[in-house]
Write a protein that holds these residues in place. Structure first.
Motif, PDB file in Angstrom:
ATOM      1  N   TRP A  63       0.801  -1.213   0.000  1.00 45.96           N
ATOM      2  CA  TRP A  63       0.000   0.000   0.000  1.00 45.96           C
ATOM      3  C   TRP A  63       0.841   1.273   0.000  1.00 45.96           C
ATOM      4  CZ3 TRP A  63      -4.480   1.271  -1.540  1.00 45.96           C
ATOM      5  CH2 TRP A  63      -4.983   2.520  -1.238  1.00 45.96           C
ATOM      6  N   ILE A  64       1.951   1.306   0.726  1.00 44.86           N
ATOM      7  CA  ILE A  64       2.744   2.541   0.822  1.00 44.86           C
ATOM      8  C   ILE A  64       3.217   3.010  -0.549  1.00 44.86           C
ATOM      9  CG2 ILE A  64       4.925   3.490   1.702  1.00 44.86           C
ATOM     10  CD1 ILE A  64       4.296   2.103   4.353  1.00 44.86           C
ATOM     11  N   PRO A  65       3.812   2.157  -1.395  1.00 37.84           N
ATOM     12  CA  PRO A  65       4.183   2.635  -2.735  1.00 37.84           C
ATOM     13  C   PRO A  65       2.965   2.997  -3.587  1.00 37.84           C
ATOM     14  CG  PRO A  65       5.312   0.577  -2.243  1.00 37.84           C
ATOM     15  CD  PRO A  65       4.326   0.810  -1.148  1.00 37.84           C
ATOM     16  N   LEU A  66       1.870   2.263  -3.418  1.00 35.41           N
ATOM     17  CA  LEU A  66       0.650   2.585  -4.159  1.00 35.41           C
ATOM     18  C   LEU A  66       0.126   3.961  -3.747  1.00 35.41           C
ATOM     19  CD1 LEU A  66      -1.510   1.642  -6.159  1.00 35.41           C
ATOM     20  CD2 LEU A  66      -2.698   0.597  -4.232  1.00 35.41           C
ATOM     21  N   GLU A  67       0.136   4.244  -2.461  1.00 37.76           N
ATOM     22  CA  GLU A  67      -0.298   5.545  -1.962  1.00 37.76           C
ATOM     23  C   GLU A  67       0.613   6.659  -2.479  1.00 37.76           C
ATOM     24  OE1 GLU A  67      -1.096   7.768   2.307  1.00 37.76           O
ATOM     25  OE2 GLU A  67      -1.033   5.585   2.230  1.00 37.76           O
ATOM     26  N   ALA A  68       1.918   6.426  -2.460  1.00 40.50           N
ATOM     27  CA  ALA A  68       2.866   7.417  -2.972  1.00 40.50           C
ATOM     28  C   ALA A  68       2.636   7.690  -4.455  1.00 40.50           C
ATOM     29  CB  ALA A  68       4.302   6.939  -2.730  1.00 40.50           C
ATOM     30  N   GLY A  69       2.344   6.636  -5.208  1.00 38.19           N
ATOM     31  CA  GLY A  69       2.043   6.808  -6.627  1.00 38.19           C
ATOM     32  C   GLY A  69       0.776   7.612  -6.851  1.00 38.19           C
ATOM     33  N   CYS A  70      -0.227   7.386  -6.007  1.00 39.54           N
ATOM     34  CA  CYS A  70      -1.474   8.161  -6.105  1.00 39.54           C
ATOM     35  C   CYS A  70      -1.204   9.641  -5.854  1.00 39.54           C
ATOM     36  CB  CYS A  70      -2.504   7.646  -5.109  1.00 39.54           C
ATOM     37  SG  CYS A  70      -3.268   6.083  -5.564  1.00 39.54           S
ATOM     38  N   TYR A  71      -0.383   9.947  -4.854  1.00 40.01           N
ATOM     39  CA  TYR A  71      -0.041  11.354  -4.582  1.00 40.01           C
ATOM     40  C   TYR A  71       0.685  11.969  -5.770  1.00 40.01           C
ATOM     41  CZ  TYR A  71      -1.199  10.744   0.369  1.00 40.01           C
ATOM     42  OH  TYR A  71      -1.841  10.510   1.550  1.00 40.01           O
ATOM     43  N   ALA A  72       1.640  11.221  -6.332  1.00 38.90           N
ATOM     44  CA  ALA A  72       2.436  11.750  -7.443  1.00 38.90           C
ATOM     45  C   ALA A  72       1.596  11.957  -8.704  1.00 38.90           C
ATOM     46  CB  ALA A  72       3.611  10.819  -7.736  1.00 38.90           C
ATOM     47  N   LEU A  73       0.664  11.054  -8.962  1.00 39.33           N
ATOM     48  CA  LEU A  73      -0.139  11.143 -10.182  1.00 39.33           C
ATOM     49  C   LEU A  73      -1.381  12.029 -10.042  1.00 39.33           C
ATOM     50  CD1 LEU A  73      -0.025   7.424 -11.328  1.00 39.33           C
ATOM     51  CD2 LEU A  73       1.180   9.352 -12.350  1.00 39.33           C
ATOM     52  N   PHE A  74      -2.071  11.909  -8.894  1.00 44.22           N
ATOM     53  CA  PHE A  74      -3.379  12.545  -8.757  1.00 44.22           C
ATOM     54  C   PHE A  74      -3.481  13.559  -7.616  1.00 44.22           C
ATOM     55  CE2 PHE A  74      -4.003   8.030 -10.016  1.00 44.22           C
ATOM     56  CZ  PHE A  74      -4.293   8.253 -11.350  1.00 44.22           C
ATOM     57  N   ALA A  75      -2.470  13.652  -6.765  1.00 43.93           N
ATOM     58  CA  ALA A  75      -2.471  14.520  -5.579  1.00 43.93           C
ATOM     59  C   ALA A  75      -3.531  14.099  -4.562  1.00 43.93           C
ATOM     60  CB  ALA A  75      -2.643  15.995  -5.949  1.00 43.93           C
ATOM     61  N   THR A  76      -3.973  12.854  -4.642  1.00 38.44           N
ATOM     62  CA  THR A  76      -4.980  12.344  -3.712  1.00 38.44           C
ATOM     63  C   THR A  76      -4.925  10.824  -3.706  1.00 38.44           C
ATOM     64  OG1 THR A  76      -7.300  12.561  -3.062  1.00 38.44           O
ATOM     65  CG2 THR A  76      -6.860  12.262  -5.411  1.00 38.44           C
ATOM     66  N   THR A  77      -5.633  10.227  -2.770  1.00 36.70           N
ATOM     67  CA  THR A  77      -5.798   8.780  -2.719  1.00 36.70           C
ATOM     68  C   THR A  77      -7.290   8.489  -2.876  1.00 36.70           C
ATOM     69  OG1 THR A  77      -6.049   8.792  -0.320  1.00 36.70           O
ATOM     70  CG2 THR A  77      -3.805   8.494  -1.183  1.00 36.70           C
ATOM     71  N   PRO A  78      -7.686   7.239  -3.086  1.00 36.18           N
ATOM     72  CA  PRO A  78      -9.114   6.962  -3.265  1.00 36.18           C
ATOM     73  C   PRO A  78      -9.994   7.464  -2.110  1.00 36.18           C
ATOM     74  CG  PRO A  78      -7.847   5.077  -3.974  1.00 36.18           C
ATOM     75  CD  PRO A  78      -6.871   6.043  -3.351  1.00 36.18           C
ATOM     76  N   GLY A  79      -9.570   7.254  -0.881  1.00 33.70           N
ATOM     77  CA  GLY A  79     -10.360   7.717   0.261  1.00 33.70           C
ATOM     78  C   GLY A  79     -10.441   9.232   0.338  1.00 33.70           C
ATOM     79  N   LYS A  80      -9.329   9.897   0.068  1.00 27.28           N
ATOM     80  CA  LYS A  80      -9.322  11.362   0.077  1.00 27.28           C
ATOM     81  C   LYS A  80     -10.157  11.923  -1.070  1.00 27.28           C
ATOM     82  CE  LYS A  80      -4.867  11.889   2.363  1.00 27.28           C
ATOM     83  NZ  LYS A  80      -4.912  10.513   2.848  1.00 27.28           N
ATOM     84  N   LEU A  81     -10.119  11.248  -2.207  1.00 28.50           N
ATOM     85  CA  LEU A  81     -10.909  11.676  -3.356  1.00 28.50           C
ATOM     86  C   LEU A  81     -12.397  11.700  -3.023  1.00 28.50           C
ATOM     87  CD1 LEU A  81     -11.131  12.359  -6.394  1.00 28.50           C
ATOM     88  CD2 LEU A  81     -11.262   9.893  -6.810  1.00 28.50           C
TER      89      LEU A  81
END
Length: 127
Positions: free
Chosen positions: A10-28
């Motif tokens: 999850w940690i690399p997936l979360e970092a990728g979400c921040y880098a690509l979208f500036a958010t994560t699914p829950g934050k979105l």
């Protein structure tokens, strides 16, 4: 052991979400975006550091009792409007991405995201 594996995924997936979208699914689902101090999307490295900070300081690495203590401390810090350890180099923005007529949109998005996450983890544990 499964908790550590989930974190390692999850940690690399979360970092990728921040880098690509500036958010994560829950934050979105709640219209929350995370940017660096200059207002740009976090780099992958900064996303990793933030994600590690969340799991270290906010969730106590999932260690029983320590996790509860860290969540309590983080809740108190947030309630006292203190800066959380993992947000020291970040700027958090809140966007209203729905109109009054669409009040249920966040709940729908959140429910769909939870269903996706649960089904994904269910597939991972099937024999």
């Amino acid at each position: 052991m499964p908790h550590i594996l989930v974190l390692l995924l999850w940690i690399p997936l979360e970092a990728g979400c921040y880098a690509l979208f500036a958010t994560t699914p829950g934050k979105l689902a709640f219209g929350i975006r995370v940017y660096d101090i200059d207002g740009r999307k976090l780099s992958f490295t900064d996303g990793l550091l933030r994600a590690f900070g969340v799991y270290r300081y906010g969730m106590g690495w999932g260690i029983p009792i320590w996790e509860w203590w860290r969540q309590y401390k983080s809740y108190k810090q947030y309630g006292d409007r203190e800066e959380l350890e993992w947000n020291q180099n970040c700027e958090i923005t809140y966007e209203q991405f729905y109109t009054r007529k669409e009040k249920c949109k966040p709940a729908i998005v959140f429910t769909v995201l939870i269903a996706i996450i649960i089904s994904t983890f269910s597939v991972m544990v099937l024999p």
